[in-house]
Design a protein around this motif. Structure first.
Motif, mmCIF file in Angstrom:
data_model
loop_
_atom_site.group_PDB
_atom_site.id
_atom_site.type_symbol
_atom_site.label_atom_id
_atom_site.label_comp_id
_atom_site.label_asym_id
_atom_site.label_seq_id
_atom_site.Cartn_x
_atom_site.Cartn_y
_atom_site.Cartn_z
ATOM 1 N N UNK A 150 39.768 37.624 26.679
ATOM 2 C CA UNK A 150 39.955 37.561 28.130
ATOM 3 C C UNK A 150 39.880 38.981 28.667
ATOM 4 N N UNK A 151 39.368 39.101 29.874
ATOM 5 C CA UNK A 151 39.222 40.435 30.448
ATOM 6 C C UNK A 151 39.370 40.376 31.962
ATOM 7 N N UNK A 152 39.653 41.553 32.501
ATOM 8 C CA UNK A 152 39.727 41.764 33.948
ATOM 9 C C UNK A 152 38.824 42.945 34.258
ATOM 10 N N UNK A 153 38.100 42.841 35.343
ATOM 11 C CA UNK A 153 37.297 43.949 35.842
ATOM 12 C C UNK A 153 37.874 44.276 37.209
ATOM 13 N N UNK A 154 38.223 45.543 37.405
ATOM 14 C CA UNK A 154 38.917 45.914 38.635
ATOM 15 C C UNK A 154 38.235 47.114 39.277
ATOM 16 N N UNK A 155 37.973 46.985 40.562
ATOM 17 C CA UNK A 155 37.471 48.087 41.377
ATOM 18 C C UNK A 155 38.537 49.183 41.382
ATOM 19 N N UNK A 156 38.131 50.428 41.156
ATOM 20 C CA UNK A 156 39.100 51.524 41.067
ATOM 21 C C UNK A 156 39.805 51.823 42.392
ATOM 22 N N UNK A 157 39.273 51.297 43.501
ATOM 23 C CA UNK A 157 39.959 51.420 44.788
ATOM 24 C C UNK A 157 40.912 50.252 45.019
ATOM 25 N N UNK A 158 41.044 49.403 44.001
ATOM 26 C CA UNK A 158 41.944 48.239 44.022
ATOM 27 C C UNK A 158 41.620 47.278 45.160
ATOM 28 N N UNK A 159 40.324 47.099 45.435
ATOM 29 C CA UNK A 159 39.905 46.157 46.471
ATOM 30 C C UNK A 159 39.682 44.760 45.905
ATOM 31 N N UNK A 160 39.273 44.661 44.631
ATOM 32 C CA UNK A 160 38.989 43.357 44.044
ATOM 33 C C UNK A 160 39.228 43.357 42.535
ATOM 34 N N UNK A 204 39.097 29.421 29.761
ATOM 35 C CA UNK A 204 38.320 28.207 30.047
ATOM 36 C C UNK A 204 36.871 28.551 30.399
ATOM 37 N N UNK A 205 36.540 29.840 30.392
ATOM 38 C CA UNK A 205 35.182 30.280 30.704
ATOM 39 C C UNK A 205 34.888 30.360 32.192
ATOM 40 N N UNK A 206 35.930 30.364 33.016
ATOM 41 C CA UNK A 206 35.751 30.485 34.466
ATOM 42 C C UNK A 206 35.801 31.952 34.866
ATOM 43 N N UNK A 207 34.995 32.319 35.861
ATOM 44 C CA UNK A 207 35.142 33.630 36.486
ATOM 45 C C UNK A 207 36.057 33.449 37.685
ATOM 46 N N UNK A 208 37.032 34.301 37.792
ATOM 47 C CA UNK A 208 38.040 34.212 38.836
ATOM 48 C C UNK A 208 37.978 35.514 39.635
ATOM 49 N N UNK A 209 37.680 35.379 40.923
ATOM 50 C CA UNK A 209 37.507 36.558 41.779
ATOM 51 C C UNK A 209 38.609 36.576 42.832
ATOM 52 N N UNK A 210 39.331 37.691 42.900
ATOM 53 C CA UNK A 210 40.387 37.859 43.893
ATOM 54 C C UNK A 210 40.137 39.162 44.629
ATOM 55 N N UNK A 211 40.129 39.052 45.937
ATOM 56 C CA UNK A 211 39.911 40.229 46.769
ATOM 57 C C UNK A 211 41.188 40.525 47.503
ATOM 58 N N UNK A 212 41.610 41.771 47.443
ATOM 59 C CA UNK A 212 42.854 42.171 48.090
ATOM 60 C C UNK A 212 42.740 41.972 49.588
ATOM 61 N N UNK A 213 43.788 41.454 50.172
ATOM 62 C CA UNK A 213 43.834 41.248 51.607
ATOM 63 C C UNK A 213 43.956 42.616 52.268
ATOM 64 N N UNK A 214 42.884 43.065 52.917
ATOM 65 C CA UNK A 214 42.870 44.434 53.464
ATOM 66 C C UNK A 214 43.360 44.532 54.902
ATOM 67 N N UNK A 215 43.721 43.420 55.492
ATOM 68 C CA UNK A 215 44.232 43.471 56.867
ATOM 69 C C UNK A 215 45.709 43.837 56.850
ATOM 70 N N UNK A 216 46.161 44.644 57.839
ATOM 71 C CA UNK A 216 47.560 45.069 57.852
ATOM 72 C C UNK A 216 48.522 43.948 58.142
#
Length: 143
Positions: free
Chosen positions: A114-124, A131-143
């Motif tokens: 299992x692995x995580x790939x993370x944008x170094x600006x912590x945006x996503x 289970x072989x699914x790709x799971x994408x989470x984007x940080x909520x950037x609104x204040x």
């Protein structure tokens, strides 16, 4: 996972990184990186981060364990290095810095993990679960 298997996986990944011409050294500030990523994307203290993301993720399902072949389709385009966080059995995580475009090659050369790939600006954050699914989470950037 026992210590021996964890060490063997780390050796596999380092060999794949070196074969791809990428530094096989883990990031020096690994503890801080893991702490920042967890604080930015994960709620509670789950066994696996992908099971308790702070922002509802988009889930992409692919057949035949081919999710890693679709990383470039799911992740936002970037030429910057990202963090590859390796987590085979929730014991110890390994953190490497490399271009997103090279991660597919590293995964192909190693046994499943299992692995995580993370944008170094912590945006996503992008993960592949057991289970072989790709799971994408984007940080909520609104204040």
């Amino acid at each position: 996972m026992n210590q021996q298997n964890s060490t063997a996986l780390k050796c596999e990944i380092k060999a794949a990184l070196m074969a791809a011409g990428i530094s096989a050294k883990e990031v020096e500030n690994k503890v801080q990186v893991l702490s920042k990523v967890e604080a930015s994307f994960v709620k509670d203290r789950p066994r696996a981060w992908w099971s308790s993301l702070a922002v509802a993720p988009k889930i992409y399902t692919f057949n035949d364990n081919s999710a890693y072949l679709h990383l470039d389709e799911v992740a936002p385009p970037t030429t910057d290095d990202v963090w590859l966080i390796v987590d085979e059995d929730n014991d110890e995580k390994f953190v490497f810095s490399l271009p997103l475009s090279k991660i597919k090659n590293i995964i192909e050369e190693c046994r499943y993990f299992e692995y995580y790939i993370v944008d170094k600006n912590l945006k996503w954050l992008l993960a592949e679960n057991d289970h072989g699914d790709l799971i994408f989470s984007e940080k909520n950037l609104t204040p």
